[in-house]
Design an enzyme around this catalytic site. Structure first.
Site, PDB file in Angstrom:
ATOM      1  N   HIS A   1       3.519  -3.980 -18.555  1.00  0.00           N
ATOM      2  CA  HIS A   1       4.806  -3.665 -17.906  1.00  0.00           C
ATOM      3  C   HIS A   1       5.256  -2.310 -18.466  1.00  0.00           C
ATOM      4  CE1 HIS A   1       8.555  -4.203 -15.963  1.00  0.00           C
ATOM      5  NE2 HIS A   1       9.091  -5.179 -16.669  1.00  0.00           N
TER       6      HIS A   1
ATOM      7  N   HIS B   1      -0.449  -1.709  -9.160  1.00  0.00           N
ATOM      8  CA  HIS B   1       0.883  -2.306  -9.153  1.00  0.00           C
ATOM      9  C   HIS B   1       0.856  -3.578  -8.330  1.00  0.00           C
ATOM     10  CE1 HIS B   1       5.233  -2.630  -8.857  1.00  0.00           C
ATOM     11  NE2 HIS B   1       5.272  -1.814  -9.893  1.00  0.00           N
TER      12      HIS B   1
ATOM     13  N   ASP C   1       4.217   4.958 -14.586  1.00  0.00           N
ATOM     14  CA  ASP C   1       3.885   5.219 -15.986  1.00  0.00           C
ATOM     15  C   ASP C   1       2.791   6.264 -16.162  1.00  0.00           C
ATOM     16  OD1 ASP C   1       5.677   3.387 -17.164  1.00  0.00           O
ATOM     17  OD2 ASP C   1       4.423   1.759 -16.455  1.00  0.00           O
TER      18      ASP C   1
HETATM   19  N1  CMC Z   1      -7.653  -0.432 -13.557  1.00  0.00           N
HETATM   20  C1  CMC Z   1      -8.770  -1.010 -13.054  1.00  0.00           C
HETATM   21  N2  CMC Z   1      -8.753  -2.067 -12.232  1.00  0.00           N
HETATM   22  C2  CMC Z   1      -7.541  -2.568 -11.909  1.00  0.00           C
HETATM   23  C3  CMC Z   1      -6.344  -2.018 -12.384  1.00  0.00           C
HETATM   24  C4  CMC Z   1      -6.437  -0.912 -13.241  1.00  0.00           C
HETATM   25  N3  CMC Z   1      -5.328  -0.339 -13.727  1.00  0.00           N
HETATM   26  N4  CMC Z   1      -5.302  -2.726 -11.901  1.00  0.00           N
HETATM   27  C5  CMC Z   1      -5.833  -3.691 -11.148  1.00  0.00           C
HETATM   28  N5  CMC Z   1      -7.200  -3.597 -11.148  1.00  0.00           N
HETATM   29  C6  CMC Z   1      -8.139  -4.427 -10.395  1.00  0.00           C
HETATM   30  C7  CMC Z   1      -8.219  -5.822 -10.991  1.00  0.00           C
HETATM   31  O1  CMC Z   1      -9.223  -5.901 -11.972  1.00  0.00           O
HETATM   32  C8  CMC Z   1      -8.539  -6.641  -9.765  1.00  0.00           C
HETATM   33  O2  CMC Z   1      -9.891  -6.437  -9.442  1.00  0.00           O
HETATM   34  P1  CMC Z   1     -10.801  -7.664  -8.863  1.00  0.00           P
HETATM   35  O3  CMC Z   1     -10.186  -7.995  -7.544  1.00  0.00           O
HETATM   36  O4  CMC Z   1     -12.159  -7.105  -8.791  1.00  0.00           O
HETATM   37  O5  CMC Z   1     -10.670  -8.771  -9.850  1.00  0.00           O
HETATM   38  C9  CMC Z   1      -7.736  -5.966  -8.657  1.00  0.00           C
HETATM   39  O6  CMC Z   1      -7.612  -4.594  -9.072  1.00  0.00           O
HETATM   40  C10 CMC Z   1      -6.352  -6.566  -8.442  1.00  0.00           C
HETATM   41  O7  CMC Z   1      -5.645  -6.476  -9.676  1.00  0.00           O
HETATM   42  P2  CMC Z   1      -4.700  -7.607 -10.269  1.00  0.00           P
HETATM   43  O8  CMC Z   1      -4.870  -7.619 -11.756  1.00  0.00           O
HETATM   44  O9  CMC Z   1      -4.936  -8.904  -9.529  1.00  0.00           O
HETATM   45  O10 CMC Z   1      -3.281  -7.046  -9.865  1.00  0.00           O
HETATM   46  P3  CMC Z   1      -1.893  -7.540 -10.428  1.00  0.00           P
HETATM   47  O11 CMC Z   1      -0.916  -7.373  -9.330  1.00  0.00           O
HETATM   48  O12 CMC Z   1      -1.992  -8.886 -11.054  1.00  0.00           O
HETATM   49  O13 CMC Z   1      -1.606  -6.511 -11.631  1.00  0.00           O
HETATM   50  C11 CMC Z   1      -0.863  -4.644 -12.851  1.00  0.00           C
HETATM   51  C12 CMC Z   1      -0.783  -5.422 -11.535  1.00  0.00           C
HETATM   52  C13 CMC Z   1       0.146  -3.518 -12.845  1.00  0.00           C
HETATM   53  C14 CMC Z   1      -0.551  -5.599 -14.026  1.00  0.00           C
HETATM   54  C15 CMC Z   1      -2.319  -4.079 -13.001  1.00  0.00           C
HETATM   55  O14 CMC Z   1      -2.579  -3.199 -11.929  1.00  0.00           O
HETATM   56  C16 CMC Z   1      -2.520  -3.382 -14.328  1.00  0.00           C
HETATM   57  O15 CMC Z   1      -2.820  -4.050 -15.323  1.00  0.00           O
HETATM   58  N6  CMC Z   1      -2.380  -2.025 -14.384  1.00  0.00           N
HETATM   59  C17 CMC Z   1      -2.491  -1.287 -15.625  1.00  0.00           C
HETATM   60  C18 CMC Z   1      -1.207  -1.420 -16.436  1.00  0.00           C
HETATM   61  C19 CMC Z   1      -0.065  -0.599 -15.851  1.00  0.00           C
HETATM   62  O16 CMC Z   1      -0.220   0.559 -15.514  1.00  0.00           O
HETATM   63  N7  CMC Z   1       1.105  -1.235 -15.779  1.00  0.00           N
HETATM   64  C20 CMC Z   1       2.337  -0.570 -15.302  1.00  0.00           C
HETATM   65  C21 CMC Z   1       2.815  -1.142 -14.016  1.00  0.00           C
HETATM   66  S1  CMC Z   1       4.071  -0.158 -13.226  1.00  0.00           S
HETATM   67  C22 CMC Z   1       5.460  -0.195 -14.230  1.00  0.00           C
HETATM   68  C23 CMC Z   1       5.937  -1.536 -14.651  1.00  0.00           C
HETATM   69  O17 CMC Z   1       5.936  -2.523 -13.901  1.00  0.00           O
HETATM   70  O18 CMC Z   1       6.385  -1.618 -15.781  1.00  0.00           O
END
Ligand code: CMC
Length: 402
Positions: free
Chosen positions: A240, A279, A335
């Site tokens: 987050h 996201h 971010d």
């Molecule tokens: N790098 C590589 N792969 C990713 C990433 C990433 N940053 N984010 C998602 N994926 C992949 C994930 O592995 C999955 O792949 P597969 O379908 O093959 O298993 C697919 O994309 C869908 O991802 P998810 O984890 O199901 O998506 P989510 O909605 O649960 O997670 C998130 C959203 C923001 C937690 C995630 O994208 C992430 O961990 N990003 C990196 C951390 C980050 O930048 N966070 C800040 C978010 S914005 C500000 C805030 O909210 O505070």
């Protein structure tokens, strides 16, 4: 709840939805923030984020988020006066901060000290009293920059600087962070405006993890200082608000532009995530990231270009063309660039999430107030699907075996 009448037999508890992480469940009705993740749209109370960032100040936007309309001139003057009036901290908070180790993470210090304010203001427990709620809202918005700056001064071992009522919200924060022996701190106006814009961009983001924590904890009629501390705790996680700090660490690990392709391959192999990308809601470019890129250019004109920007631009370029990221609709989020900009402005990475918490406090409080006054809301209490044992008898210790 009517679905619960659908039962397979007398013993059945009835039909329930199972939706871990609330992927497809609305937990509330809200009139504060609108996001269209597919189109990359973000609006507060109907106003596009781009217009607010360009034309308003953070305190104007905080007023909008909390009260539903932009203030007129006299309303804004009164609001600024009230927030300024609440920037001072009780001296016990200073002593409380002194108890932390020199290397305590600023977000840990902020979370705990916000919680401790609950003991300074026991009247905040009157959460059903509108007047009391408004007072706590002003206190929290006024005190967050002071607390945030004090966590920084503690970590570098400098004496705390008290608020200066002549300065605006962002300038005063900079004053409390960086004033040394000069009689009057002069903030660079370009940097102060850039910080104010960053505050606007971070002010609210509907039902994210920390807003959900604020609402869930607040739904027990917990006071807003404790509920805000819970929201701060949620924000501090690397998935987050902690992501901006992780982006900087990642750029350090990559080291140079030519190492980007190899790093991307490791991300695709599932070794780690690309921080600052992806996201839950945005499946398009995060509109906040676009504004930040524009504001970053102004900052770099003053501070000089941050060397990490080239690595970040290369990461973005390759990722946006790569099938792995395209297929999953992974774009830079807020971010991705904010950390590079904060670092150029002189903030250390451990402070980045604290910088996020200051403006988000306005959003948390708006969400909390909306929840408290919503007759459809009750204490948050999800159901579970029990996967444990059926009933069984306790076996005496001597018969349990080795
Ligand atoms: N790098 C590589 N792969 C990713 C990433 C990433 N940053 N984010 C998602 N994926 C992949 C994930 O592995 C999955 O792949 P597969 O379908 O093959 O298993 C697919 O994309 C869908 O991802 P998810 O984890 O199901 O998506 P989510 O909605 O649960 O997670 C998130 C959203 C923001 C937690 C995630 O994208 C992430 O961990 N990003 C990196 C951390 C980050 O930048 N966070 C800040 C978010 S914005 C500000 C805030 O909210 O505070």
């Amino acid at each position: 709840m009517d679905l619960r009448q659908i039962k397979s037999g007398a013993e059945d508890t009835g039909l329930m939805t199972y939706d871990p992480a609330f992927m497809n469940t609305s937990s509330c009705r809200s009139a504060i923030t609108f996001i269209d993740g597919d189109k990359g749209i973000l609006r507060y109370r109907g106003y596009p984020i781009e217009q607010l960032a360009e034309q308003c100040t953070f305190l104007e936007v905080a007023y909008l988020i909390l009260f539903g309309e932009l203030p007129n001139q006299p309303q804004l003057k009164e609001w600024i006066g009230e927030i300024t009036h609440h920037t001072m901290l009780h001296e016990t908070s200073k002593k409380f901060l002194e108890g932390f180790r020199y290397d305590a993470h600023p977000m840990g210090m902020l979370t705990s000290t916000v919680a401790a304010l609950s003991t300074v203001y026991p009247d905040s427990r009157q959460v059903l009293d509108a007047e009391s709620r408004l007072l706590q809202i002003k206190r929290l918005i006024g005190k967050m920059p002071t607390l945030a700056a004090f966590t920084y001064r503690h970590s570098v071992g400098y004496p705390y600087v008290y608020p200066d009522n002549d300065l605006n919200y962002a300038e005063n924060f900079m004053n409390m962070l960086w004033k040394m022996v000069e009689p009057k701190y002069q903030a660079n106006p370009v940097l102060a405006r850039a910080l104010d814009i960053l505050f606007i961009l971070h002010a609210d983001h509907e039902q994210n993890c920390s807003a959900n924590a604020m609402r869930a904890v607040g739904s027990a009629q917990t006071d807003p200082f404790l509920a805000t501390a819970a929201a701060c705790a949620a924000l501090s996680g690397p998935l987050h608000g902690g992501a901006n700090e992780e982006v900087l660490k990642m750029l350090d690990v990559i080291g140079s532009k030519d190492k980007v392709p190899a790093y991307i391959e490791k991300v695709k192999a599932g070794e780690f995530k690309l921080m600052g990308f992806g996201h839950r809601i945005y499946k398009n470019y995060d509109p906040r990231a676009k504004v930040i890129k524009w504001a970053a250019d102004k900052v770099f004109e003053v501070t000089g270009r941050n060397a990490k920007l080239d690595i970040a631009l290369e990461l973005e370029r390759i990722a946006l063309e790569d099938e792995y990221f395209v297929k999953r609709k992974l774009y830079p989020n807020v971010d991705f660039y904010s950390g590079i900009m904060y670092q150029a402005m002189g903030f250390k990475p451990e402070m980045f999430t604290v910088l996020f918490a200051i403006p988000r406090t306005a959003g948390w409080l708006a969400q909390w107030q909306e929840m408290i006054t919503d007759p459809e809301q009750k204490i948050a209490r999800p159901r579970q699907i029990y996967t444990g044992h059926e009933i069984r008898d306790v076996i005496p210790m001597e018969k349990r075996g080795a």
